[in-house]
Design an enzyme around this catalytic site. Sequence first.
Site, PDB file in Angstrom:
ATOM      1  N   ASP A   1     -18.480  -7.600 -11.557  1.00  0.00           N
ATOM      2  CA  ASP A   1     -17.847  -6.649 -12.653  1.00  0.00           C
ATOM      3  C   ASP A   1     -19.257  -6.117 -13.388  1.00  0.00           C
ATOM      4  O   ASP A   1     -19.866  -6.967 -13.987  1.00  0.00           O
ATOM      5  CB  ASP A   1     -16.950  -7.310 -13.294  1.00  0.00           C
ATOM      6  CG  ASP A   1     -16.203  -6.536 -14.392  1.00  0.00           C
ATOM      7  OD1 ASP A   1     -16.642  -5.182 -14.614  1.00  0.00           O
ATOM      8  OD2 ASP A   1     -15.416  -6.985 -15.061  1.00  0.00           O
TER       9      ASP A   1
ATOM     10  N   LYS B   1     -20.065 -11.329 -13.528  1.00  0.00           N
ATOM     11  CA  LYS B   1     -20.307 -10.378 -14.382  1.00  0.00           C
ATOM     12  C   LYS B   1     -21.691 -10.032 -14.488  1.00  0.00           C
ATOM     13  O   LYS B   1     -22.587 -10.883 -14.344  1.00  0.00           O
ATOM     14  CB  LYS B   1     -20.201 -10.713 -15.910  1.00  0.00           C
ATOM     15  CG  LYS B   1     -18.810 -11.139 -16.423  1.00  0.00           C
ATOM     16  CD  LYS B   1     -18.005  -9.794 -16.836  1.00  0.00           C
ATOM     17  CE  LYS B   1     -16.545 -10.091 -17.335  1.00  0.00           C
ATOM     18  NZ  LYS B   1     -15.913  -9.103 -17.749  1.00  0.00           N
TER      19      LYS B   1
ATOM     20  N   LYS C   1      -5.011  -4.784 -16.815  1.00  0.00           N
ATOM     21  CA  LYS C   1      -5.166  -5.776 -17.934  1.00  0.00           C
ATOM     22  C   LYS C   1      -3.617  -5.078 -18.648  1.00  0.00           C
ATOM     23  O   LYS C   1      -3.714  -4.214 -19.596  1.00  0.00           O
ATOM     24  CB  LYS C   1      -6.319  -5.615 -18.713  1.00  0.00           C
ATOM     25  CG  LYS C   1      -7.514  -6.151 -18.058  1.00  0.00           C
ATOM     26  CD  LYS C   1      -8.647  -6.010 -18.982  1.00  0.00           C
ATOM     27  CE  LYS C   1      -9.903  -6.731 -18.318  1.00  0.00           C
ATOM     28  NZ  LYS C   1     -10.414  -5.945 -17.097  1.00  0.00           N
TER      29      LYS C   1
ATOM     30  N   GLU D   1     -16.252  -3.976  -9.969  1.00  0.00           N
ATOM     31  CA  GLU D   1     -15.146  -3.321 -10.941  1.00  0.00           C
ATOM     32  C   GLU D   1     -16.383  -2.289 -11.898  1.00  0.00           C
ATOM     33  O   GLU D   1     -17.550  -2.716 -12.373  1.00  0.00           O
ATOM     34  CB  GLU D   1     -14.919  -4.569 -11.970  1.00  0.00           C
ATOM     35  CG  GLU D   1     -13.794  -5.268 -11.041  1.00  0.00           C
ATOM     36  CD  GLU D   1     -13.214  -6.561 -11.977  1.00  0.00           C
ATOM     37  OE1 GLU D   1     -13.006  -5.974 -13.161  1.00  0.00           O
ATOM     38  OE2 GLU D   1     -12.787  -7.424 -11.411  1.00  0.00           O
TER      39      GLU D   1
ATOM     40  N   ASP E   1     -11.396  -0.146 -13.560  1.00  0.00           N
ATOM     41  CA  ASP E   1     -10.969  -1.209 -14.704  1.00  0.00           C
ATOM     42  C   ASP E   1     -10.731  -0.251 -16.132  1.00  0.00           C
ATOM     43  O   ASP E   1      -9.647   0.135 -16.359  1.00  0.00           O
ATOM     44  CB  ASP E   1     -12.016  -2.395 -14.707  1.00  0.00           C
ATOM     45  CG  ASP E   1     -11.581  -3.376 -15.915  1.00  0.00           C
ATOM     46  OD1 ASP E   1     -10.475  -3.149 -16.616  1.00  0.00           O
ATOM     47  OD2 ASP E   1     -12.221  -4.230 -15.930  1.00  0.00           O
TER      48      ASP E   1
END
Length: 336
Positions: free
Chosen positions: A179, A150, A257, A205, A230
């Site tokens: 991400d 992240k 997701k 992402e 995403d």
Amino acid sequence: MKNLKCWFEPYTLIFRKPAGTSRGVLLTKKTYFIYLQQEEQTFVGEANLFQNLSFDDIFGYENYLRQACQQIENQSFEWEEWRRFPSIQFAAEQILIQQKNQKNILFNSEFVKGEKGIPINGLIWMSSPEEMQRQIEEKLKQRFHCIKLKIGVHWEKEKQILQSLRDKFSAEKLELRVDANGAFNLEEAKEVLKFLKALEIHSIEQPIRQGLKTEMKKLCAVGECAVALDEELIGITGNTEKQSLLQEIKPQFIILKPALVGGFQGSLEWIDLAKKNNIGWWITSALESNIGLNAIAQFTASLDTAIPQGLGTGGLFTNNIESDLEIRGEKLYKKC
């Protein structure tokens, strides 16, 4: 079918440690469980509502849950009618598949039998550079060959971490994904992508926030680091809309997701369109409890994909539901 009773209960998951993203730090995560009792059997599904992110995070959500429970109880739930409520679609699918199978298995596979694992990436949460480095070292000791970081809070320090990793491990030995959760603006993102390309980073992402289609299209077209959509997929519920988005932006990858894109059926719609448009994909969890995570793992295994997925064991929470999922090396297994 008689003797059906369906209801929901809220549940608050508590993080072991504050979980940092570019959208802020999370201490707790609220979710909902839907139960269907049929004579002496009880099936459970998770309606994973993600506050400030889910498309169906709206006023009166629990009233809609009640309606869904009533329809499930009356055997009148229609997936298509609930496109505006991806998290409810996700929960309903879990329950209705279990009811159909008359057991708690959703998708039969070698994974469910404990015979085959799902390759996953090692996730590094945003934190201080020292803590992120500690997480990385832990994942490397576990022999992960794909690590996702992240980024977007302390970019200059995050750059150093990425550079250090690439200095030690070539792209052939260690796949690196990042991400950003929409942390950068367009001009910042252009520079970030150049840096990532030089380090042979696999993908980034959501480099900029969702909804900026023209800007995102430019980033996907520059030929630097591959871009994965995403959050951009959230709220795109119709097949025509999905096709239009992919053809307009032309991303290299999409991240699915299930709780945010309409459960298993919604995910399969995206996968079908991605294949038709030569776009890669993988599946990740979205801070579900082990109820939802187990469902996603079974679904992912049924797709027989070989690239690392974004799944785990729910170990982030102190009060998670007991699970038979475990990580061995860099794969997720179901204990039998």
